[in-house]
Each structure stands twice: as structure tokens, then as C-alpha cells.
Enzyme design. Structure first.
Site, PDB file in Angstrom:
ATOM      1  N   TRP A   1       2.521   1.725  -3.341  1.00 57.71           N
ATOM      2  CA  TRP A   1       1.547   2.167  -4.347  1.00 57.71           C
ATOM      3  C   TRP A   1       1.552   3.700  -4.449  1.00 57.71           C
ATOM      4  O   TRP A   1       1.343   4.270  -5.515  1.00 57.71           O
ATOM      5  CB  TRP A   1       0.146   1.670  -3.970  1.00 57.71           C
ATOM      6  CG  TRP A   1      -0.914   2.014  -4.967  1.00 57.71           C
ATOM      7  CD1 TRP A   1      -1.304   1.261  -6.030  1.00 57.71           C
ATOM      8  CD2 TRP A   1      -1.714   3.204  -5.003  1.00 57.71           C
ATOM      9  NE1 TRP A   1      -2.299   1.892  -6.723  1.00 57.71           N
ATOM     10  CE2 TRP A   1      -2.571   3.095  -6.123  1.00 57.71           C
ATOM     11  CE3 TRP A   1      -1.797   4.347  -4.209  1.00 57.71           C
ATOM     12  CZ2 TRP A   1      -3.494   4.075  -6.469  1.00 57.71           C
ATOM     13  CZ3 TRP A   1      -2.711   5.335  -4.545  1.00 57.71           C
ATOM     14  CH2 TRP A   1      -3.544   5.188  -5.664  1.00 57.71           C
ATOM     15  N   HIS A   2       1.816   4.388  -3.324  1.00 58.44           N
ATOM     16  CA  HIS A   2       1.749   5.850  -3.302  1.00 58.44           C
ATOM     17  C   HIS A   2       2.951   6.518  -3.946  1.00 58.44           C
ATOM     18  O   HIS A   2       2.953   7.726  -4.148  1.00 58.44           O
ATOM     19  CB  HIS A   2       1.573   6.360  -1.873  1.00 58.44           C
ATOM     20  CG  HIS A   2       0.197   6.101  -1.338  1.00 58.44           C
ATOM     21  ND1 HIS A   2      -0.171   4.892  -0.792  1.00 58.44           N
ATOM     22  CD2 HIS A   2      -0.910   6.871  -1.299  1.00 58.44           C
ATOM     23  CE1 HIS A   2      -1.434   4.936  -0.424  1.00 58.44           C
ATOM     24  NE2 HIS A   2      -1.915   6.128  -0.730  1.00 58.44           N
ATOM     25  N   GLY A   3       3.976   5.751  -4.263  1.00 62.95           N
ATOM     26  CA  GLY A   3       5.128   6.340  -4.931  1.00 62.95           C
ATOM     27  C   GLY A   3       6.328   5.426  -4.813  1.00 62.95           C
ATOM     28  O   GLY A   3       6.458   4.667  -3.837  1.00 62.95           O
TER      29      GLY A   3
ATOM     30  N   THR B   1       0.843  -1.207   0.000  1.00 57.70           N
ATOM     31  CA  THR B   1       0.000   0.000   0.000  1.00 57.70           C
ATOM     32  C   THR B   1       0.873   1.251   0.000  1.00 57.70           C
ATOM     33  O   THR B   1       0.624   2.210  -0.732  1.00 57.70           O
ATOM     34  CB  THR B   1      -0.923   0.028   1.238  1.00 57.70           C
ATOM     35  OG1 THR B   1      -1.679  -1.179   1.264  1.00 57.70           O
ATOM     36  CG2 THR B   1      -1.861   1.207   1.201  1.00 57.70           C
ATOM     37  N   GLY B   2       1.920   1.216   0.819  1.00 60.57           N
ATOM     38  CA  GLY B   2       2.833   2.357   0.859  1.00 60.57           C
ATOM     39  C   GLY B   2       3.490   2.569  -0.498  1.00 60.57           C
ATOM     40  O   GLY B   2       3.479   3.677  -1.044  1.00 60.57           O
TER      41      GLY B   2
END
Lengths: 474, 377
Positions: free
Chosen positions: A320-322, A317-318
Site C-alpha cells: 500500500w505504501h508504494g 500493508t507494505g
């Protein structure tokens, strides 16, 4: 193109609506597809082919998976695997290749050249949508789309294309092939859109200006109060920016006859990290829950497995943000906290006064945003040091007071708008004034407010100084 | 029809009229080439080519075209500034909304450039022989009127940094103090309220104070007729602040009652004037360029004063209000703007037999101008 721009608001949108509503019913999907492709091509003239390619791949995979699901499961498995590999490969190539190169170089002292490709906007959103399409067919939850143009419309549908929400195929499958113009739905769309525009242009951009000023200065010159104000400003900026985009997307969807899922549900009023992630970027959280966490076994196989699964899901998830370590750390930070809450902290929290629960959550979120906003971990740590008073920075100074004085009203507005207070107030007023003329007056007043919001947002766009697009790394 | 249906129709109608109306009016409105209020050329409709489209340039240029040529820009600008003030904003683009119609630009903490600039100047004055060197640094308006700033407004102390510079200065360079005389005269209009420059009056005060050190007898106020040449000057602070409540400044010209004449050459004779003032600019936005015709790399003023004294002024635009007074005491004044003039100045001083060199900057420019490096080549 972004929604919060004059070109979108006064050229693209009126033209798109005009074309869409003036063409015969059987042409509507084609027109909407053409308009969506134009929308994407406006900012990404080359990558549009990538998106069309992606839609084509998923169309074929979907059909193969469906055909063989019952009769030849092994072939269906291979097709699903192939679909996942292609989607993840495309995403990884554009988003994570340079990150990998960078880390390999760092680790082995090699000098591989990075690709330096610009990231196709919205790629993380639309690959996740198409993956859900293949998986849901595999699970027998949906029928595959027979018409390739209709599937292409699902992938490219411009309202949710660049910044979410992540709309699953099953959510809008019916609407894709059959939808009617409904006045009430369109009006609701206008409401959502204007509120979202206001959130982005009036609140997020203005409070973001404060964060921009503060982060642009030498950390050693800032007081403790200033750095707290800075990260509070960023918290509001990202919330109002992101949820504003989602609201605009939902509103635009309704104007064209689609109902997208809600993406934000007042996350800052949460009382625990677990609750926060049920209210923040809901479509992303539920995607990871349904397509990663549950398949891994979720929390059904004992404590250690649960913790392992949490760390995997939150690490991704982390990421995914960059493509940067700070995002991974930011994800793991939440995975860790959710794990602790599951192990018993949640029960403990529930016994405490709500004030402490809110304070606990808000402090955690603020420190989380520090991890999120600084690519460079050293800078993030240095910032946190000033926040907790581990440095010789002043407690407060003239500048901090000036920021409070000039942004106080805005901060109060942001706090109020982060809670359902206004919504409740409107309901209360309606109940308190049951007479029909009073209700009419309230309704007229709210239309007046919306129009004022639209006019003022336009004024801010015309003289836009600070209007960033925050999701270019997503 | 139910009540909510009517309301929904009203809302949809208003929304459609708003976005549709503007989208129809935009192509019907004539595009503007130059914006007087913003003092810049506006973006025009870009030419379409497939190449431009593929590179993404076309769409980018189209977006700037739409925002530059948006209809009724004044209305939108005004609306935004009213709303921003209402929610507490007290500055725009680093310019504070001060009291009594004053706008002030924040003086930012100087970086390394300030030390380098002092160093460049010291090395330069050490190199040149036979000419006296002077430095006059002028504070900007924010330093003079802390009481007119918004509450809690922060700014770096100019006095502090001027003292630092004075300490670092090579002793052979004479420090001309502009700070104290200006501070004493702060109740008079020594600065424009809407522009980053000082007024003719402010420059006159600094001129009178410099006279002794520079070796001439300054004229008195009574020696001039003071004419107001403009009453509608809105300067650079106004352009940055977009504050609709400020009133226009006026510009004064000090006309000598005594007999004197000038010949002014710009950039090696490409343009010649017989006046120190360019009245044309008073009809434009950039009215401060009335003084000495604005910014040029090199300006030479020959006056009817025959005393053999030749002054070189290395400067920013603050000099333009002051040099007209100095022109009555020097036979020749050579003004150099290092932003545009990059030739060897020590040779120039020898060749033109310059007797005095004056560095004249406001403290904000001096602390960040990267062009003083041209002094040492």
C-alpha cells in the site's frame, strides 16, 4: 495543492472559509464539495474525473447492496464483489500496473512498455474510504447515502483527501448531513492545524534537510555515526511530516464541522512492534484489521493460519505504501515481528526493564526505515552494513560532529515533541496553579505560542528551500 | 461567557486576521519585477488559458508567483534566519556563517571532472607551439581561514587537490603558485567576506608573484593610487547565506600613477570601453562585475604598452580582478570564457600570434567546470 504551501494558507483557506460560512445552511454541502473539487483539481486537473467516477460507482453499488441485502443476498454479494473489483482495479491500474510490467519483463525477459502514468494523488486514501463504505453497507453497519452529492462530498472532502486520515463513512455520516458551527470545535481545529503545520514545516522539513544531505553523499565517505544520524533524521522527518499532515487534516475538518479520527498517538514511545502499529497511522492499521485480517479469520484458527494471515495483511500493508519490493519487504518485516511477539516475545519483553523495551522497539523501527527509504534493496543493505559496522567506514568524523553540533537542538526538540511530555506538562501546570488568573495566564501563553508558531512557519514557507511531499507514492 | 469561550474567540480572531489579512494585502501590493537582493527576475502573475490549466502549468506558475511576490519578504527572511541560528544552524545553501563576518562556501570533494580538466589542458598545451603556457589556480577563502569556520565545519582540503593537479600537469606548462603568497598575506583583506571572489588586493599579491615566471617587472603598491569605489557590496555568499549579521564589503580600485591607456572590446566589437572598470555595476547587486564589465565570451584589451607581447587568458571570473594589472605589461590581452566561447582556440592562437597563454581559475570552478572540453575540438 498541499496544506503546507503559501497558496493554500493565504488564498485557498481564507476563501474557502469565507464562502462556506457566508452561504445559507442548505448550500453548505454544495459549497464544500465545489471547494474540495477545486482543491483536488489544482494539482490534478485531469484526475478529478477519475475521482468523480469513483464516487458515482460507489453511490450506485451502495444502493444496490443495501436494497438486496436481505431479500436477494446473492445479488448483494455480486454488487459488493463488483464494487471491490472496480475500486481495486482503478487503484491497481494507476499504482501497480508499471510495477507488474517491470517484474514480468524481469522474469520473462519481455519488453512490455510501462505506462508511465503519474499516480493520482491521494488515490490510495480515497479508494480505501469508498471500499469501507460498500463493505459497511453490506455488513449492515450503515445506511447508504441517498444524495449523490453528499456521497461525493464524503469522497472528495479536501481536508483528508491527499494524505489521510482514512475516514470511514460511518464516522462522519451524521456530520455529512447535519452539522452546526461550534466555536469550541473551530478553535480546536485552529489549534490542531497550527500544531500540524509547525510539525511539518519547522521540524519535518528541517530535520529532513539533514537526511537529504546525508543520503546525497557517497556511502563510503560517511562515518558510522553519520549514517545513524541520517536514519534517525529520516525517522523524525517521516513522523513529523505524516502526523503533521494528519493534524492539519483533523484541524481543517473541525473548522468545517467534522470530527476525524486520531491518526498518530506518539508511536515512538511504544514498547513493542504490536503497540507501535496501534499508535502509527491508526486509521490504516484498523482498516486492514477490520476489512482484511478479521475476514481472513484473524488469529482464531490456530498458529499457522494466524501466521499466514499476518503475512498476507502485512505484505499488502507494505505494498500500500508504494509499488516497489522494498515496501513489501518492509511490511513483511513488521508482520514477522508481530507474529514473533504474539508467539511469546511480548510476554518476555514485558518482564524486562522498560528501557530495554523502548530500545528494542526503536532499533527495529530504525532498521525498518532503512528498508522503507531505499527503493533499491542493494542500497538499503549497504547502508545497514555501515550502520552495524560491517565495513571499514570510520566510527565518527568531523562531519558527524558538525551535524550533531548544528542539529543537536533540533534533535532534542524532535525527541521531546515525539513524546506526550508537553501535554502532561500543561496539565500539571494547570493543576499546580488552580487560581483563575493563573489559569488564564497559562491559556494566554499557549495562544501566544500558537501564533508565534504560525508566524515562524509562514517565514519558513516564504523562504522554503526544502519542502517535499512524501506521499506521492502512496 | 465562560473564560475558555473568550480565549477561543481570541485565537480564532488572530488566526483569521493573520491569514485573511495577508490574503487581502497581497493583491493590494504592487508586484515587483526584479529583486535586487536576490539578483533575479521574480515570477509574475501567470496568464490564464484553459490549456495551461489542463497541463497543470498555470497552478504551478501561480504558486511561484505567490511565493516570489509575498509581502514583506525581508521580514520573513530575517525571521527565518534568526530562528535557524538560534537552533544551531551554521550554514545555508552550503555557505558557512564564519567568524568576524566572513561567509565561506564549502569546497566539495572533486569528482572525475577534475582529472578530465587537467587532461584537456595538457592535450591543449601539447598542441600549441610557440607560446608559453601558464596555470594559476587560486584557493578560495575557506582554505585560508580554517580558524574562522564554525566548530566542526568540514570542507575538503584545496591544498591537497592543487598538489594533485600540479603532479598531473604537463611539464611544459608553468605552475604559478598563488597559494603560498596568499597564505602569507592572509591577515590582509585578500578575499571578500560576503562574496566568492578575491579582492583587488588579493589579486595584486598573486600578480606580483607571477611576474618573474611570466617575464615582466611587476609594479609596486606605491605605483598606484588606491581608491575605494564601493562600501556597500553584498556578494554571492551573502545571497546564498541570508545571514543578516554580515556587514558590507568594500571594493578597491588600483589607479596607476604612471601613464597608460586601454581600449577594451567585448565579443568582436559589439561593445567598446576605454576603461577596465564598469562603474555602472556599483549601483547594482552584482558589484564584482565592476571589474572588466562582468562575464563575456571574449574580451580583447589593447593597451598603450608597445612591446609586441600578446597574452591569451582562459579563465573564470577570478581573472577580472587580476587582468587589469597584467594589462600594464602586454600590448594585447585576449580573455576567453569557455562557458560562452566555443570556437577553436589553437587556430585563434596562431591567427592572433599569441605569445603567452594563461589559465586562471579558482580551484572550485576548475574542479567542476564542464566547459574545458572546448579546448580540444
Amino acid at each position: 495543492m498541499v496544506f503546507s504551501s503559501l497558496t493554500f494558507l493565504f488564498f485557498f483557506l481564507p476563501l474557502a472559509l469565507l464562502l462556506y460560512y457566508s452561504c445559507p445552511k442548505r448550500m453548505k454541502n454544495i459549497v464544500l464539495l465545489a471547494v474540495s473539487l477545486f482543491f483536488y483539481a489544482w494539482g490534478e486537473p485531469i484526475y478529478i474525473f477519475l475521482m468523480i467516477f469513483s464516487a458515482g460507482i460507489d453511490y450506485v453499488h451502495g444502493l444496490i447492496i443495501h436494497k438486496n441485502r436481505m431479500s436477494r443476498p446473492s445479488l448483494a454479494n455480486i454488487a459488493l464483489l463488483s464494487s471491490m473489483v472496480v475500486n481495486i482495479a482503478i487503484l491497481s491500474f494507476f499504482k501497480y500496473a508499471d510495477f507488474l510490467v517491470e517484474n514480468v519483463n524481469l522474469l520473462f525477459g519481455t519488453a512490455i512498455m510501462p505506462l508511465d502514468l503519474p499516480l493520482p494523488i491521494g488515490i490510495s486514501f480515497y479508494t480505501f474510504q469508498t471500499m469501507s463504505y460498500s463493505i459497511d453497507i453490506y455488513r449492515g453497519k450503515v445506511e447508504p447515502q441517498k444524495n449523490p452529492l453528499t456521497l461525493a462530498l464524503y469522497v472528495t472532502l479536501f481536508p483528508q483527501l491527499i494524505a489521510g486520515p482514512i475516514v470511514r463513512y460511518e464516522t462522519i455520516a451524521k456530520e455529512l448531513s447535519n452539522r452546526r458551527f461550534q466555536l469550541d470545535q473551530f478553535a480546536e481545529g485552529v489549534r490542531f492545524f497550527i500544531v500540524g503545520l509547525g510539525k511539518k514545516v519547522l521540524i519535518a522539513n528541517s530535520i529532513g534537510g539533514l537526511w537529504f544531505t546525508i543520503q546525497g553523499q557517497e556511502l563510503s565517505d560517511l562515518s558510522m555515526l553519520t549514517v545513524w544520524l541520517g536514519i534517525i533524521a529520516f525517522s523524525f522527518q517521516i513522523y513529523f511530516d505524516f502526523s503533521g499532515y494528519s493534524d492539519m487534516a483533523i484541524g481543517l475538518g473541525k473548522m468545517f464541522g467534522f470530527n476525524f479520527p486520531v491518526n498518530f498517538n506518539y508511536p515512538y514511545i511504544s514498547k513493542s512492534v504490536t503497540e507501535f502499529w496501534r499508535r502509527w497511522h491508526i486509521t490504516l492499521g484498523s482498516w486492514f484489521r477490520d476489512y482484511v485480517y478479521f475476514p481472513l479469520g484473524g488469529s482464531r484458527n490456530g498458529t499457522w493460519r494466524t501466521i499466514r494471515n499476518l503475512l498476507i495483511v502485512w505484505g499488502i500493508t507494505g505494498l500500500w505504501h508504494g509499488a516497489s519490493w522494498n515496501f513489501v519487504l518492509w511490511g513483511l518485516y513488521f508482520g514477522f515481528l508481530i507474529g514473533i511477539e504474539k508467539l511469546g516475545l511480548l510476554k518476555l519483553l514485558e518482564k524486562m526493564h522498560p528501557f530495554f523495551q523502548h530500545a528494542y522497539l526503536l532499533v527495529i523501527i530504525l532498521f525498518g526505515w532503512v528498508l522503507f527509504v531505499f527503493d533499491d534493496l542493494h542500497k538499503g543493505v549497504a547502508y545497514i552494513k555501515v550502520m552495524v559496522g560491517a565495513t571499514t567506514n570510520k566510527l565518527y568524523d568531523m562531519q558527524a560532529l558538525y551535524f550533531l553540533y548544528t542539529h543537536g537542538v533540533l534533535l532534542v526538540i524532535a525527541v521531546i515533541a515525539s513524546t506526550p511530555l508537553l501535554k502532561h506538562l500543561k496539565g500539571k501546570i494547570k493543576r499546580a496553579f488552580p487560581a483563575s488568573f493563573q489559569r488564564k495566564a497559562v491559556e494566554l501563553l499557549s495562544i501566544g505560542c500558537l501564533i508565534i508558531l504560525l508566524v515562524v512557519s509562514t517565514a519558513y514557507l516564504v523562504n522554503g528551500s526544502y519542502n517535499p511531499f512524501l506521499y506521492f507514492r502512496f | 461567557m465562560s473564560f475558555m469561550k473568550v480565549m477561543n474567540r481570541i485565537l480564532i480572531g488572530l488566526f483569521a486576521v493573520f491569514i485573511g489579512g495577508i490574503s487581502i494585502l497581497h493583491p493590494l501590493t504592487k508586484d515587483i519585477y526584479f529583486s535586487e537582493s536576490e539578483n533575479r527576475v521574480l515570477a509574475q502573475m501567470p496568464k490564464f488559458t484553459w490549456k495551461q490549466l489542463a497541463s497543470g502549468n498555470f497552478t504551478k506558475e501561480f504558486e511561484s508567483y505567490v511565493s516570489d511576490q509575498f509581502i514583506k519578504k525581508g521580514f520573513w527572511t530575517g525571521t527565518k534566519s534568526v530562528v535557524e541560528k538560534a537552533v544551531g544552524k551554521r550554514e545555508n545553501n552550503g555557505v558557512y556563517f564564519g567568524k568576524d563576518g566572513y561567509l565561506f562556501e564549502r569546497f566539495e570533494k572533486p569528482g572525475e571532472q577534475l582529472n578530465s580538466n587537467v587532461d584537456y589542458m595538457n592535450r591543449f598545451s601539447g598542441k600549441i607551439k610557440g607560446a608559453n603556457t601558464f596555470l594559476m589556480l587560486v584557493p578560495t577563502s575557506i582554505e585560508m581561514y580554517p580558524e574562522k569556520l564554525p566548530r566542526f565545519a568540514y570542507t575538503e582540503s584545496e591544498k591537497y587537490w592543487m598538489d594533485v593537479i600540479q603532479q598531473l600537469l604537463n611539464p611544459s606548462t608553468t605552475w604559478l603558485n598563488a597559494y603560498n603568497p596568499l597564505w602569507e598575506a592572509k591577515d590582509e583583506p585578500i578575499y571578500f567576506r560576503t562574496d566568492h571572489h578575491w579582492t583587488t588586493h588579493g589579486a595584486f599579491i598573486a600578480y606580483q608573484n607571477a611576474a618573474n615566471a611570466m617575464g615582466f617587472q611587476a609594479f609596486m603598491k606605491e605605483d598606484f593610487t588606491i581608491e575605494t569605489v564601493s562600501k556597500n557590496f553584498f556578494g554571492t555568499y551573502d545571497a546564498k547565506a541570508n545571514d543578516f549579521t554580515v556587514k558590507a564589503d568594500k571594493i578597491e580600485m588600483y589607479v596607476p600613477k604612471f601613464d597608460v591607456s586601454y581600449r577594451v572590446e567585448f565579443n568582436d566589437d559589439t561593445q567598446v570601453m576605454d576603461s577596465l572598470y564598469a562603474h555602472d555595476f556599483l549601483q547594482k547587486r552584482d558589484q564584482y562585475s565592476f571589474f572588466l564589465n562582468g562575464n563575456h565570451g571574449k574580451v580583447v584589451i589593447n593597451s598603450s604598452v608597445k612591446n609586441g607581447r600578446k597574452l591569451l587568458v582562459v579563465k573564470d571570473s577570478y581573472a577580472h580582478a587580476l587582468v587589469p594589472f597584467l594589462a600594464n605589461h602586454y600590448e594585447e590581452i585576449h580573455m576567453i570564457d569557455l562557458r560562452y566561447y566555443h570556437e577553436k582556440l589553437d587556430n585563434y592562437i596562431e591567427k592572433e600570434t599569441i605569445s603567452d597563454v594563461l589559465f586562471l581559475y579558482n580551484i572550485a570552478t576548475f574542479s567542476e567546470d564542464p566547459n574545458l572540453i572546448w579546448l580540444n575540438q
